[in-house]
Design a protein around this motif. Structure first.
Motif: not given
Ligand SMILES: Nc1ncnc2c1ncn2[C@@H]1O[C@H](COP(=O)(O)OP(=O)(O)O)[C@@H](O)[C@H]1O
Ligand SMILES: [Mg+2]
Length: 240
Positions: A13, A18, A37-38, A40-43
């Motif tokens: 981004y 990411i 963790g928040s 970390s690139g999951k979404t």
């Protein structure tokens, strides 16, 4: 069922990278949980899988077809997507919410009516709920409707992003049982993102642990517990 494959993906981004050289394969019919963790690139990973995001470099394949080569609307209708506090349309009844994609696909009304009832039964809800509006439902009921809506067009893949994050512990547990049952009942591939380690270990046949855009470990749930490969995985396990 469907296999999902991310091949050497780079995604950034603006200036921030990411994911880089990111590859992973989700097997046909698998139930995979993703924890990390928040930030970390999951979404980001999940949105690459249904074409909501496109990779800067690399490719996403579903059953060996590069998803960039197919119609994007069609693609998304064939992939269920459930997020936390899912935007149920507030001005539509529950029945209309569930039927939304079927209406887009111009299915006939008798088919839609039958399918909506099937989905209500699948989700263990009462048909009486169909004429209500979203704000007349509990959090757990809303989340079930979100799942029913995602399953309406009989997708082969279901992506869930912290879908149970906003409900109380008891409801969360009930919804977990539901999704396990649905995965047994329907031949679908499920990728389930969560920030809850217990949930990840309980639901995932395989569990993917992510940190800073990297996969720390991707293994059977038992294996993660028995054989954590990194300090981060050990740390996560300590939160059980
Ligand atoms: N649309 C966006 N624009 C800029 N940065 C973003 C955007 N979406 C996510 N990010 C950033 O990318 C990183 C990964 O985000 P995300 O994939 O949402 O992580 P996760 O779901 O694991 O919390 C975070 O640092 C986040 O701030
Ligand atoms: Mg996220």
């Amino acid at each position: 069922m469907s296999q999902i494959r991310l091949d050497k993906i780079k995604k950034s981004y603006a200036q921030q990278v990411i994911l880089e050289d990111f590859s992973v394969e989700i097997r046909d019919g698998e139930m995979v949980t993703v924890i990390g963790g928040s930030g970390s690139g999951k979404t980001t990973m999940l949105k690459l899988m249904n074409g909501l995001l496109t990779p800067d470099i690399g490719h996403v394949y579903i059953d060996d077809t590069d998803i960039q080569t197919v119609d994007q609307n069609q693609l998304r209708r064939n992939i269920g997507y459930v997020i936390q506090n899912i935007g149920l349309f507030p001005h539509m009844t529950i029945a209309q919410n569930i039927a939304y994609v079927l209406e887009l696909e111009k299915k006939d009304s008798s088919f839609i009516e039958k399918r909506v009832k099937e989905l209500i039964q699948l989700m263990n809800l009462d048909e009486e709920i169909l004429n209500r509006y979203p704000d007349e439902l509990s959090g757990g009921q809303k989340q079930r409707i979100g799942i029913a809506r995602a399953l309406a067009a009989s997708p082969k893949i279901l992506l869930m992003d912290e879908a149970f994050g906003a409900v109380d512990e008891i409801t969360r547990h009930v919804l977990q049982d539901e999704i396990l049952r649905i995965h047994q009942q329907l031949p679908i591939t499920i990728v389930f993102v969560t920030h809850n380690i217990q949930e990840a270990l309980r639901l995932g046949e395989r569990v993917m642990v992510m940190k800073d855009g990297q996969i720390e470990q991707f293994d059977k749930s038992e294996q993660i517990q028995k054989n954590p490969q990194t300090d981060f995985v050990k740390l996560l396990l300590s939160y059980r």
